[in-house]
Write a protein that holds these residues in place. Structure first.
Motif, PDB file in Angstrom:
ATOM      1  N   THR A 333       0.982  -1.367  -0.013  1.00 46.11           N
ATOM      2  CA  THR A 333      -0.092   0.115   0.425  1.00 46.11           C
ATOM      3  C   THR A 333       0.716   1.475  -0.025  1.00 46.11           C
ATOM      4  OG1 THR A 333      -0.311  -0.565   2.543  1.00 46.11           O
ATOM      5  CG2 THR A 333      -2.372  -1.051   1.128  1.00 46.11           C
ATOM      6  N   MET A 334       1.810   1.406   0.567  1.00 44.93           N
ATOM      7  CA  MET A 334       2.728   2.215   0.430  1.00 44.93           C
ATOM      8  C   MET A 334       3.257   2.351  -0.526  1.00 44.93           C
ATOM      9  SD  MET A 334       4.091   2.206   4.366  1.00 44.93           S
ATOM     10  CE  MET A 334       5.299   3.341   4.196  1.00 44.93           C
ATOM     11  N   THR A 335       3.854   1.768  -1.424  1.00 50.59           N
ATOM     12  CA  THR A 335       4.371   1.615  -2.346  1.00 50.59           C
ATOM     13  C   THR A 335       3.604   2.159  -3.816  1.00 50.59           C
ATOM     14  OG1 THR A 335       4.947  -0.282  -2.473  1.00 50.59           O
ATOM     15  CG2 THR A 335       6.742   1.299  -2.130  1.00 50.59           C
ATOM     16  N   VAL A 336       2.946   1.576  -3.972  1.00 50.75           N
ATOM     17  CA  VAL A 336       1.792   1.558  -5.006  1.00 50.75           C
ATOM     18  C   VAL A 336       1.039   2.697  -5.193  1.00 50.75           C
ATOM     19  CG1 VAL A 336      -0.142   0.461  -6.529  1.00 50.75           C
ATOM     20  CG2 VAL A 336       1.819  -1.102  -4.814  1.00 50.75           C
ATOM     21  N   ALA A 337       1.679   3.773  -6.161  1.00 50.92           N
ATOM     22  CA  ALA A 337       0.899   4.624  -6.016  1.00 50.92           C
ATOM     23  C   ALA A 337      -0.475   4.564  -7.351  1.00 50.92           C
ATOM     24  CB  ALA A 337       1.699   5.688  -6.863  1.00 50.92           C
ATOM     25  N   PRO A 338      -1.362   5.134  -7.165  1.00 56.15           N
ATOM     26  CA  PRO A 338      -2.327   5.230  -8.079  1.00 56.15           C
ATOM     27  C   PRO A 338      -1.805   5.888  -9.557  1.00 56.15           C
ATOM     28  CG  PRO A 338      -3.088   7.543  -6.404  1.00 56.15           C
ATOM     29  CD  PRO A 338      -1.862   6.593  -6.368  1.00 56.15           C
ATOM     30  N   GLU A 339      -2.428   5.017 -10.001  1.00 53.02           N
ATOM     31  CA  GLU A 339      -2.188   4.666 -11.502  1.00 53.02           C
ATOM     32  C   GLU A 339      -2.085   5.759 -12.834  1.00 53.02           C
ATOM     33  OE1 GLU A 339       0.535   2.352 -13.645  1.00 53.02           O
ATOM     34  OE2 GLU A 339       0.921   2.333 -11.591  1.00 53.02           O
ATOM     35  N   LEU A 340      -2.102   6.261 -13.576  1.00 55.29           N
ATOM     36  CA  LEU A 340      -2.385   7.256 -14.834  1.00 55.29           C
ATOM     37  C   LEU A 340      -1.817   7.176 -15.495  1.00 55.29           C
ATOM     38  CD1 LEU A 340      -4.015   9.982 -15.031  1.00 55.29           C
ATOM     39  CD2 LEU A 340      -2.205  11.155 -14.499  1.00 55.29           C
ATOM     40  N   GLN A 341      -2.791   6.752 -16.783  1.00 51.63           N
ATOM     41  CA  GLN A 341      -1.522   5.657 -17.755  1.00 51.63           C
ATOM     42  C   GLN A 341      -3.589   6.335 -18.767  1.00 51.63           C
ATOM     43  OE1 GLN A 341      -2.298   1.865 -17.378  1.00 51.63           O
ATOM     44  NE2 GLN A 341       0.290   1.425 -16.614  1.00 51.63           N
ATOM     45  N   ASP A 342      -2.894   7.480 -20.468  1.00 55.22           N
ATOM     46  CA  ASP A 342      -3.806   7.167 -21.303  1.00 55.22           C
ATOM     47  C   ASP A 342      -2.541   7.332 -22.706  1.00 55.22           C
ATOM     48  OD1 ASP A 342      -6.076   7.852 -22.164  1.00 55.22           O
ATOM     49  OD2 ASP A 342      -6.462   9.077 -20.544  1.00 55.22           O
ATOM     50  N   PHE A 364       2.150   7.331 -15.901  1.00 52.82           N
ATOM     51  CA  PHE A 364       2.993   8.150 -15.597  1.00 52.82           C
ATOM     52  C   PHE A 364       3.517   6.994 -14.387  1.00 52.82           C
ATOM     53  CE2 PHE A 364       4.291  11.416 -13.009  1.00 52.82           C
ATOM     54  CZ  PHE A 364       3.546  13.078 -13.812  1.00 52.82           C
ATOM     55  N   ASN A 365       4.574   7.428 -13.686  1.00 48.00           N
ATOM     56  CA  ASN A 365       5.023   6.504 -12.259  1.00 48.00           C
ATOM     57  C   ASN A 365       5.772   6.840 -11.608  1.00 48.00           C
ATOM     58  OD1 ASN A 365       5.337   3.651 -11.396  1.00 48.00           O
ATOM     59  ND2 ASN A 365       6.479   3.348 -13.119  1.00 48.00           N
ATOM     60  N   ASN A 366       5.683   7.300 -10.194  1.00 51.75           N
ATOM     61  CA  ASN A 366       6.771   7.751  -9.743  1.00 51.75           C
ATOM     62  C   ASN A 366       6.538   9.112 -10.143  1.00 51.75           C
ATOM     63  OD1 ASN A 366       6.538   6.191  -7.657  1.00 51.75           O
ATOM     64  ND2 ASN A 366       7.786   4.949  -8.922  1.00 51.75           N
ATOM     65  N   THR A 367       8.117   9.771  -9.510  1.00 51.78           N
ATOM     66  CA  THR A 367       7.861  10.536 -10.874  1.00 51.78           C
ATOM     67  C   THR A 367       8.271  10.621 -12.291  1.00 51.78           C
ATOM     68  OG1 THR A 367       9.892  11.167 -10.016  1.00 51.78           O
ATOM     69  CG2 THR A 367       8.833  12.247  -8.535  1.00 51.78           C
ATOM     70  N   SER A 368       8.213  10.302 -13.409  1.00 49.77           N
ATOM     71  CA  SER A 368       8.692   9.435 -14.520  1.00 49.77           C
ATOM     72  C   SER A 368       7.138   9.447 -15.446  1.00 49.77           C
ATOM     73  CB  SER A 368       9.555   8.583 -14.902  1.00 49.77           C
ATOM     74  OG  SER A 368      10.492   9.324 -13.188  1.00 49.77           O
ATOM     75  N   ILE A 369       7.835   9.830 -16.296  1.00 45.91           N
ATOM     76  CA  ILE A 369       6.708   9.356 -17.558  1.00 45.91           C
ATOM     77  C   ILE A 369       7.461   8.990 -18.215  1.00 45.91           C
ATOM     78  CG2 ILE A 369       5.168   9.994 -19.541  1.00 45.91           C
ATOM     79  CD1 ILE A 369       4.461  12.954 -17.807  1.00 45.91           C
ATOM     80  N   SER A 370       6.466   7.335 -19.002  1.00 45.28           N
ATOM     81  CA  SER A 370       7.449   6.325 -19.675  1.00 45.28           C
ATOM     82  C   SER A 370       6.071   6.318 -20.605  1.00 45.28           C
ATOM     83  CB  SER A 370       7.957   5.004 -19.192  1.00 45.28           C
ATOM     84  OG  SER A 370       8.182   4.918 -17.900  1.00 45.28           O
ATOM     85  N   TYR A 371       7.031   5.552 -21.793  1.00 45.98           N
ATOM     86  CA  TYR A 371       5.559   6.589 -22.723  1.00 45.98           C
ATOM     87  C   TYR A 371       6.127   5.048 -24.307  1.00 45.98           C
ATOM     88  CZ  TYR A 371       8.945   9.261 -25.852  1.00 45.98           C
ATOM     89  OH  TYR A 371       9.868   9.550 -26.860  1.00 45.98           O
ATOM     90  N   TYR A 372       5.398   4.436 -24.462  1.00 49.01           N
ATOM     91  CA  TYR A 372       5.136   3.070 -25.209  1.00 49.01           C
ATOM     92  C   TYR A 372       4.190   2.777 -26.805  1.00 49.01           C
ATOM     93  CZ  TYR A 372       5.592   1.486 -20.623  1.00 49.01           C
ATOM     94  OH  TYR A 372       5.958   1.729 -19.389  1.00 49.01           O
ATOM     95  N   LYS A 373       4.517   2.408 -27.892  1.00 53.91           N
ATOM     96  CA  LYS A 373       4.128   2.294 -28.962  1.00 53.91           C
ATOM     97  C   LYS A 373       2.494   2.159 -28.494  1.00 53.91           C
ATOM     98  CE  LYS A 373       5.832   1.719 -33.552  1.00 53.91           C
ATOM     99  NZ  LYS A 373       7.550   2.003 -33.368  1.00 53.91           N
ATOM    100  N   SER A 374       2.249   1.668 -27.807  1.00 48.21           N
ATOM    101  CA  SER A 374       0.453   1.054 -27.890  1.00 48.21           C
ATOM    102  C   SER A 374       0.346   0.448 -26.315  1.00 48.21           C
ATOM    103  CB  SER A 374       0.220   0.041 -28.660  1.00 48.21           C
ATOM    104  OG  SER A 374       0.401  -1.161 -28.469  1.00 48.21           O
ATOM    105  N   LYS A 375      -0.764   0.780 -25.739  1.00 44.56           N
ATOM    106  CA  LYS A 375      -1.104   0.077 -24.146  1.00 44.56           C
ATOM    107  C   LYS A 375      -0.746  -1.252 -24.456  1.00 44.56           C
ATOM    108  CE  LYS A 375      -5.452  -1.434 -21.757  1.00 44.56           C
ATOM    109  NZ  LYS A 375      -6.718  -0.309 -21.444  1.00 44.56           N
ATOM    110  N   GLU A 376      -0.831  -2.081 -25.424  1.00 51.01           N
ATOM    111  CA  GLU A 376      -0.470  -3.596 -25.513  1.00 51.01           C
ATOM    112  C   GLU A 376       0.833  -4.333 -25.047  1.00 51.01           C
ATOM    113  OE1 GLU A 376      -2.189  -2.049 -28.235  1.00 51.01           O
ATOM    114  OE2 GLU A 376      -4.042  -3.097 -27.204  1.00 51.01           O
ATOM    115  N   GLU A 377       1.653  -3.020 -25.574  1.00 58.20           N
ATOM    116  CA  GLU A 377       3.462  -2.474 -25.602  1.00 58.20           C
ATOM    117  C   GLU A 377       3.382  -2.182 -24.420  1.00 58.20           C
ATOM    118  OE1 GLU A 377       5.773  -2.232 -28.428  1.00 58.20           O
ATOM    119  OE2 GLU A 377       4.790  -2.651 -29.805  1.00 58.20           O
TER     120      GLU A 377
END
Lengths: 645, 691
Positions: A333-342, A364-377
């Motif tokens: 509970t302490m480490t898993v932050a709410p996810e923000l994906q779109d 969005f993960n912690n203080t970073s944004i990662s991006y992928y080709k698609s949701k599946e990837e």
């Protein structure tokens, strides 16, 4: 001793009534005279507030034990018996007007003390009364819609010095609902004014204008009546000395609010110059303060950190009792932050200037944004990961054009990387924007401020929707941006250009509690180079042209009238003495090292300048320790002076 | 102890293993530049370069070991204490579980992303996230309206959780092993955790180096690639800026004295009165300096020195330097566009300070063809290489550069800067006191526990700076009157002689001498000055102070001319009013003589004090000192005599209570140490398991 007739006007007998004649002898004392008059009027009432006023000499006869002889009153004297306290209309820094009982017989300094005591303003020595500017008569008919006047004439302060507060409010306000409402008006900042109001108000355009203001201060060492102020006249109560001693939000709700209001108007009316960036920050703070004071009934809050800890613990406890398996879950509970994906669109101006926005799956993960080709990837390695900690976040938004972009300047070892993220709609934008902002400060989505940040952004976007032309009063969450900046920016920017700029400044202050925001506003105001300078046009001895003397809390400044450049400054602590020659209205000041200056005052009387300087020196003698006790005697010593009338 | 030794050697062995595996798995072999290794600091233990660890000098290892040991001991003690506090035997709170939990993911990210250039932040942000996490779901306390016993239990449970939480937090604290270059070129290795401020690290270094602990000691970072240098501020967390360094960075952390660090508090006039002529600045009295600091740092808002001047700006991407008129404001640096005025509305913002730090540039004349070598730079701390986002500015001389860099620091850090200064002053004072004491005892000289007289003097001055004695303020603020020389006092206060006939026309020099009788006289003649109407206005006389006709002063007549000289009224009518002396209101004035017939004035609210003031006419006040003494007894705030004496060497000494015994462990690193070791051990185990 021979008796003679003394004629005394008594207001209570009506304006047309002839003066009463009482037979007196020269060794009769004033108290006896009053007694005789009262007996003669045959009116039964409380006369204790009444005193004799000597019209020809413009003087109060306040010593009951002095004889007529001692006062040198002869048969030709025209006296009147009149109350010492009369109603006065008082304009407050926030623009409202109060009607209250003020003392007309004591020096203005003490009148102000009385008024401040009534209004629960500490350190009355910093305030004084100002005559309002002469209103041009031509508009008189249209202005029939008199400003709202709050009536406090019935209000009496509790005699004791102890200001018992119930619910943060002085006892004497708690009498009725009306007075409670007035207190609320005094202690909570008012909604932003309509832009038209700002434009209509007179603004100083030159140093000369700014100097004119200061010619209107009343003399602190003489009474109101002596200075020609009549019953029901309107005066302005203002902070006069710009050194605010011991400002404590706990006791100073009214003081803080009124100070803020005075500062706000000084900024809006360009009384104090500031840069564009500063103006935007002021605007953001005003917006924030307006919003928070609507929602926050009581500025008192307990320490948020403690609350956080408590709630965190309690929440944990609940979890633990439910699940028994202790630490593993806790960690979860302490480490898993709410996810923000779109799906969002990204654009990097540097690399592919022509290509424009490209769509990717963002997470969005912690203080970073990662991006992928698609949701599946999204389970694979991201195309790129960007850590937003320490980055700059700026909005690039147009509600009308349905453009919701976030501009990021992400620092890296090589420099800053510019990245634009484009969102589809307001909701998406406000969530991602909030996340970016938190991340830039090193916070994650899990931070408690996330949802309020999202709301802030949404309500700010709402500002853009309101039609800037419409003259709507401020409602709950919509506000006209023009109400927040000085008229110069009305011309310079369109409302929709202004909004993002204010929003940009707003992100740094959006989380401040009300009092912190007020204090912040005051601090920035006090940090302006031109803050706290009171200008007077003077002529230095031996000079042919007018110059400007700036008086501040620690120095005198000689300023060129035409250019506005500082010619020279003298600090008070190098000052040895100053003298006033009342006849030629000239002040002479001697500084250490045999520096002597002398000047005569052009825009204001010598007394005002003298009182200003003496007043500041008085302010400097206050110390934190000797709280509460106001050394009035010293004040008069430093600011008084003889009027050669 | 043996355990620990064993553990450490074990640790080193494990480290070898770990690095090998690391090398195999992910790492492109690092260029074995010995220099980089030398000054390398390591990020977390996963990144720790074993070779460099092995290369550490013997004493470094010892030091490091001492740190670790202390940490361990500390943790154990703490734990024991905590356990002792718990009554429940069933609550086994070994330190390992929480630690291992922290660890379970701690090393993983650090291993998985070693290639990423932004390794630091990426790696460690995860652990940081945990603390605020639980907050989002508001709690509802389950059935708590139960008997007290259960409440107690609940309370205990809560305590336990608190403890566990703390442990969890501790377990995830990021730690760095930092090599600090000393002023003599040697180096020391320290372990720094992310909660430690530069101040903590400095204190730690003071203990290790036995330097004199003065306030100038500071940690700086150098960036050889950009030729930059910056002194860290004491309140910064050391780990943050270090995390921005790149992997192959040649940056160093240096421990050295930097006089510029707190110069603004020692000589504020150089910054706040820089426009004044050099002589005024140089002759500034200590009291005035304190006043300046107070004025600018102790108010409700911090005042930034108003700097303006022409600086050279390096054009983006070009090699030329262009002159511009820059202004410093609290909100940022601005410049005046061509053809515009200096008014606020025309200024264009050049940079704001939220996201940039200010650095000194070294030898930019060579590197960037700067007009002078006195350059400073503004950049985001993350930027480590040449970039268009770095702003380069160049000044005409070192003094100007110092002015700007300090001004920017004030604008950026505000109050913290002053707080830092006060803290380091305290630290310096305590240490000095301690040294004095030990020295004294060692030499078996007289002074046992108090510092030497000189120290004492300094101390009092210092105390003044810190908690300014209120009384001193007013006097100095206004009149700049030096505190009265004590011997004079009695004579001056004593004689309240009758208005004396000798009084009359004292020529200016004489006047000062006579001021004692003068003051007393003045008390008797309060109404004297009340008739200015008849003053022959003569501006010149005001300045020149010709002696007044003797008779006037005595007969309390209404014709006293403005130029009339006698000192008496000064104290009374002018003395206090005349600006030189706010504090001495002749409170004790006897009631005024009967009102002057024919003269209407004294307004109703009639206190004696009122009328005297009325005429501040053209009477020269006696020199502040004198009048101060004359009226000095009654006023509330007389300055303490020592004030003037002790102000000079403020920085060095302050006596504050008994010096604490020397610590040998860094305060903050301590609790984390145990976890750290176990973490490490776990990491090794895991690593081995993987292989």
């Amino acid at each position: 001793m021979a008796a003679w007739d003394l004629s005394v006007t008594v207001e209570e007998l009506g304006p047309e009534a002839p003066p009463l004649k009482v037979s007196v002898t020269s060794d009769l004392h004033i108290g006896g005279v009053i007694l005789k008059i009262v007996e003669k009027t045959q009116i039964k009432k409380d006369w204790s507030d009444h005193a004799l006023w000597w019209e020809q000499k413009q003087q109060w006869l306040l010593r009951p034990s002095w004889t007529l002889e001692k006062y040198e009153i002869h048969a030709d004297a025209r006296l009147s018996l009149t109350p010492q306290h009369k109603p006065l209309r008082l304009g407050l820094p926030n623009g409202t007007t109060l009607r209250l009982q003020a003392c007309f017989s004591r020096p203005v300094f003490q009148t102000v003390i009385g008024v401040c005591h009534l209004l629960n303003l500490r350190h009355p020595e910093e305030l004084s009364l100002l005559r309002p500017m002469e209103v041009k008569k031509k508009k008189k008919d249209k202005e029939a819609e008199e400003e709202v006047v709050y009536d406090l004439t019935g209000l009496r302060t509790s005699s004791g010095p102890a200001h018992t507060l119930s619910n943060g409010m002085p006892m004497h306000f708690a009498d009725s609902l009306q007075t409670e409402a007035v207190y609320k008006m005094l202690s909570v900042s008012l909604p932003a004014p309509a832009p038209e109001t700002i434009t209509k108000m007179p603004r100083p355009t030159s140093l000369m204008d700014k100097a004119q203001v200061h010619s209107r201060w009343l003399d602190s060492s003489r009474s109101l009546l002596q200075q020609g102020v009549q019953e029901h006249d309107r005066l302005l109560l203002r902070f006069k000395y710009y050194c605010f001693h011991d400002l404590d939000p706990k006791y100073d709700a009214v003081r803080l609010t009124q100070l803020y209001e005075q500062a706000r108007w000084a900024i809006l009316l360009e009384d104090v110059d500031c840069t564009e960036e500063e103006m935007m920050l002021f605007a953001a703070l005003q917006y924030h303060i307006g919003k928070v004071s609507l929602s926050e009934p009581q500025p008192m809050t307990s320490c948020p950190a403690m609350d956080d800890l408590d709630s965190a613990l309690q929440c944990l406890e609940v979890k633990m009792e439910a699940e028994e398996s202790i630490t593993a879950d806790m960690l979860e509970t302490m480490t898993v932050a709410p996810e923000l994906q779109d799906y969002l669109k990204i654009f990097r101006p540097k690399r592919l200037t022509l290509k424009g926005y490209k769509q990717f799956w963002f997470a969005f993960n912690n203080t970073s944004i990662s991006y992928y080709k698609s949701k599946e990837e999204s389970l694979k390695e991201p195309i790129q990961q960007m850590n937003l900690k320490g980055c700059e976040v700026a909005p690039d938004v147009s509600v009308a054009g349905q453009k919701f972009c976030i501009r990021l300047l992400i620092p890296g070892a090589e420099g800053m990387n510019e990245v634009y993220l484009r969102c589809e709609n307001e909701l998406q934008y406000s969530r991602w924007m909030a996340a970016c902002r938190l991340a830039s400060k090193g916070k994650t989505l899990a931070d408690s401020s996330f949802s309020s940040e999202v709301q802030n952004i949404q309500s700010f976007l709402a500002m853009q929707r309101t039609n800037p032309g419409a003259n709507t009063a401020q409602t709950d969450d919509s506000i006209n941006t023009y109400s927040l900046v000085s008229p110069r920016y009305h011309k310079k920017y369109k409302a929709k250009q202004l909004t993002p700029r204010i929003l940009e400044a707003y992100q740094n202050v959006a989380q401040l509690p009300l009092t912190d925001a007020l204090l912040r506003f005051l601090q920035i105001w006090q940090g302006l180079p031109d803050f706290g300078v009171s200008y007077f046009v003077v002529r230095f001895k031996g000079c042919r042209k007018d110059e400007v003397l700036g008086v501040t809390n620690n120095r005198l400044i000689r300023i060129d009238l035409s250019i506005g450049d500082v010619v020279k400054t003298w600090r008070y602590n190098t000052m040895r003495q100053w003298n006033v020659n009342w006849d030629i209205q000239q002040m002479a000041i001697e500084f250490n090292g045999n520096v002597n200056i002398a000047f005569s005052c052009v825009t204001a009387t010598c007394k005002i300048v003298h009182e200003y300087i003496g007043g500041y020196i008085f302010m400097a003698t206050r110390t934190k320790e000797q709280a509460e006790v106001l050394n009035q005697e010293l004040f008069f010593k430093l600011t008084g002076g003889h009027e050669a009338i | 102890m043996d355990d620990i030794d064993a553990m450490f050697s074990d640790l080193l062995g494990e480290m070898d293993l770990l690095t090998q595996s690391l090398g195999v798995e992910t790492l492109p072999p690092e260029p074995p530049s010995s220099s980089s290794r030398e000054m390398n600091f390591s990020m977390g233990f996963a990144d720790m370069n074993v070779e460099s660890l092995n290369e550490l000098e013997e004493n470094d290892l010892d030091a490091l070991m001492a740190d670790l040991m202390a940490d361990l001991n500390d943790t154990e003690e703490k734990l024991a204490a905590e356990l002792g506090g718990k009554k429940e035997a069933e609550a086994p709170h070994p330190d390992l579980p929480p630690a291992s939990h922290g660890l379970s993911f701690y090393p993983v990210p650090s291993l998985s992303t070693p290639t990423s250039p932004e390794r630091g932040p990426n790696t460690f942000s995860a652990p940081l996230a945990d603390s605020p996490a639980p907050i989002h779901s508001p709690p509802t306390l389950p059935q708590h309206a139960k008997p007290s016993k259960e409440e107690i239990e609940a309370q205990m449970k809560a305590d336990k959780i608190k403890l566990a939480l703390e442990k969890l937090k501790e377990a995830k604290v990021k730690k760095l092993v930092v090599k600090v270059v000393m002023h003599d070129g040697s180096s020391k290795t320290l372990m720094v955790d992310e909660r430690q401020t530069v101040r903590d690290v400095l204190d730690n270094l003071f203990e290790k180096t036995h330097c004199d602990c003065n306030v100038d000691w500071s940690l700086s970072e150098t960036n050889p690639e950009l030729q930059l240098e910056r002194g860290f501020e004491d309140h910064e967390n050391l780990v943050d800026p270090l995390s921005a360094w790149t992997r192959d960075s040649e940056n160093k952390v240096i421990f050295q004295e930097r006089p510029d660090k707190y110069e603004v508090f020692k000589n504020p006039q150089n910054f706040y009165l820089w426009k004044k002529d050099k002589k005024t600045i140089k002759d500034m009295k200590d009291r005035d300096k304190e006043l300046l600091v107070e004025e600018n740092f102790c108010g409700t808002s911090i005042i930034v020195p108003d700097l303006e001047g022409v600086l050279y700006l390096r054009e983006d991407g070009k090699k030329s330097w262009k002159q511009r008129l820059f202004l410093l404001r609290a909100s940022g640096i601005y410049y005046v566009p061509k053809g515009k005025s200096k008014t606020s509305r025309d200024l264009v913002c050049f940079v704001q300070f939220d996201n940039v730090n200010v650095y000194y540039g070294k030898e930019f004349k060579n590197k960037y063809k700067a007009p002078t070598d006195f350059c400073f730079v503004l950049k985001h701390p993350q930027i480590q290489k040449e970039s268009q986002y770095i702003k380069y500015l160049c000044c005409d001389d070192a003094w100007t550069m110092n002015l700007w860099v300090t001004g920017i620091r004030i604008a950026k850090y505000g109050k913290s800067l002053y707080e830092n200064y006060k803290t380091s002053m305290k630290k310096a004072a305590v240490t000095t006191a301690w040294t004095n004491r030990t020295a004294a005892t060692a030499a078996t000289t007289s002074i046992p526990s108090t510092p030497s007289p000189t120290t004492k003097a300094k101390a009092s001055g210092q105390a003044n700076g810190h908690a300014p004695q209120p009384p001193a303020e007013p006097v100095a603020k206004v009149g700049n009157a030096p505190p009265p020389p004590p011997p004079l006092l009695p004579t001056q206060i004593l004689p309240p002689p009758p208005p004396d006939p000798v009084l009359p026309p004292p020529p200016p020099p004489l006047a000062t001498k006579r001021s004692p009788p003068a003051t007393s006289v003045s008390r008797q003649l309060p109404s004297l000055p009340t008739l200015p109407t008849s003053f022959p206005p003569s501006p010149t006389s005001m300045a020149n102070l010709p002696p007044p006709p003797p008779s006037l002063s005595q007969d309390d007549s209404s014709e006293s001319p403005p130029d009339f000289l006698p000192p008496p009224p000064p104290t009374l009518g002018f003395g206090p009013g005349a600006g030189s002396l706010p504090p001495p209101p002749p409170v004790s004035l006897p009631p005024p003589p009967p009102p002057d017939p024919g003269f209407p004035l004294p307004p109703p609210p009639p206190d004696p004090a009122f009328c005297p003031v009325t005429n501040r006419g053209s009477l020269p006040a006696p020199p502040p000192r004198q009048s101060y003494i004359g009226a000095g007894a009654p006023p509330p705030p007389p300055p303490p005599p020592p004030a003037s004496a002790g102000l000079q060497s403020t920085p060095s000494v302050r006596r504050t209570g008994p010096p604490p015994p020397k610590r040998t462990t860094p305060p903050l690193a301590a609790p984390g140490g145990g976890d750290f070791m176990s973490e490490l051990a776990k990491a090794m185990a895991k690593k081995r398991g993987n292989q």
